[in-house]
Design an enzyme around this catalytic site. Sequence first.
Site, PDB file in Angstrom:
ATOM      1  N   ASP A  30      -4.481  -3.567  -1.935  1.00 37.15           N
ATOM      2  CA  ASP A  30      -3.076  -3.856  -1.265  1.00 37.15           C
ATOM      3  C   ASP A  30      -2.982  -5.252  -1.059  1.00 37.15           C
ATOM      4  O   ASP A  30      -3.656  -5.896  -0.037  1.00 37.15           O
ATOM      5  CB  ASP A  30      -2.882  -3.062  -0.127  1.00 37.15           C
ATOM      6  CG  ASP A  30      -1.258  -2.812   0.447  1.00 37.15           C
ATOM      7  OD1 ASP A  30      -0.500  -4.158   0.175  1.00 37.15           O
ATOM      8  OD2 ASP A  30      -1.020  -1.828   0.963  1.00 37.15           O
TER       9      ASP A  30
ATOM     10  N   SER B 226       4.327   2.086   4.584  1.00 34.13           N
ATOM     11  CA  SER B 226       4.582   0.830   5.084  1.00 34.13           C
ATOM     12  C   SER B 226       5.273   0.680   6.341  1.00 34.13           C
ATOM     13  O   SER B 226       4.804   1.272   7.496  1.00 34.13           O
ATOM     14  CB  SER B 226       4.968   0.035   3.914  1.00 34.13           C
ATOM     15  OG  SER B 226       5.051  -1.246   4.050  1.00 34.13           O
TER      16      SER B 226
ATOM     17  N   HIS C  10      -0.141  -2.027  -3.287  1.00 34.98           N
ATOM     18  CA  HIS C  10       0.994  -1.853  -2.000  1.00 34.98           C
ATOM     19  C   HIS C  10       1.913  -0.622  -2.677  1.00 34.98           C
ATOM     20  O   HIS C  10       3.072  -0.986  -2.808  1.00 34.98           O
ATOM     21  CB  HIS C  10       1.745  -2.679  -1.515  1.00 34.98           C
ATOM     22  CG  HIS C  10       2.494  -2.498  -0.177  1.00 34.98           C
ATOM     23  ND1 HIS C  10       1.837  -2.124   0.820  1.00 34.98           N
ATOM     24  CD2 HIS C  10       3.634  -2.574   0.152  1.00 34.98           C
ATOM     25  CE1 HIS C  10       2.626  -1.672   1.738  1.00 34.98           C
ATOM     26  NE2 HIS C  10       3.768  -1.974   1.417  1.00 34.98           N
TER      27      HIS C  10
END
Length: 230
Positions: free
Chosen positions: A174, A119, A208
């Site tokens: 996600d 991320s 995610h």
Amino acid sequence: MCGNNMSAPLPAIVPAARKATAAVIFLHGLGDTGHGWSEALAGIKSPHVKYICPHAPVMPVSLNMNMSMPSWFDIIGLSPDSQEDEAGIKQAAENVKALIDQEVKNGIPSNRIILGGFSQGGALSLYTALTTHQKLAGVIALSCWLPLRASFPQGPISGVNKDIPVLQCHGDCDPLVPVMFGSLTVEKLKTMINPANVTFKTYSGMMHSSSLEEMMDVKQFIDKHLPPVD
């Protein structure tokens, strides 16, 4: 806001089982620490590789109503046209380059170092690899995007990492960083570095986060690009 990495505790490290001849530096996501990723990497470790998972400094994050949390740089928004913290991203990249230099001083050449992250950490690893003068062994970019993409000139980068191998991975469900950001990033990367060396993998149903399948792909990439030298 303290931009230097002295404000954060020492990285979580998974030492090599024998003499370290290669290293993986892995940067966690927003609000996290290096500990979880050091455990994940310990599960796929190779005996000659040292794994370094630094902790981001704590700073107020605009996206989260200015609450303070571990963050490599400020995030103002998560849409493609959101304003970006240019000074913070550049400072964070300098801190990562200093970590790489530290390993070089420890005897591991930079071309035996893979830079990776998840991320926000993956975003920083991509930006750092594309702007550093240190030749790296590869980049692992999980569930992320390329920051300051408009700051890069059109066409291939000139620089030591123009042929760098990149493994980019993304969950197709996600909700935070949509998989479209991943695919747009891959398309941009393929214009900047040797497209034959850019691999994009998506994982069905993954949000995610990470998964066992993804970690196996990460292991394969590390084993391929950081083979034992002895």
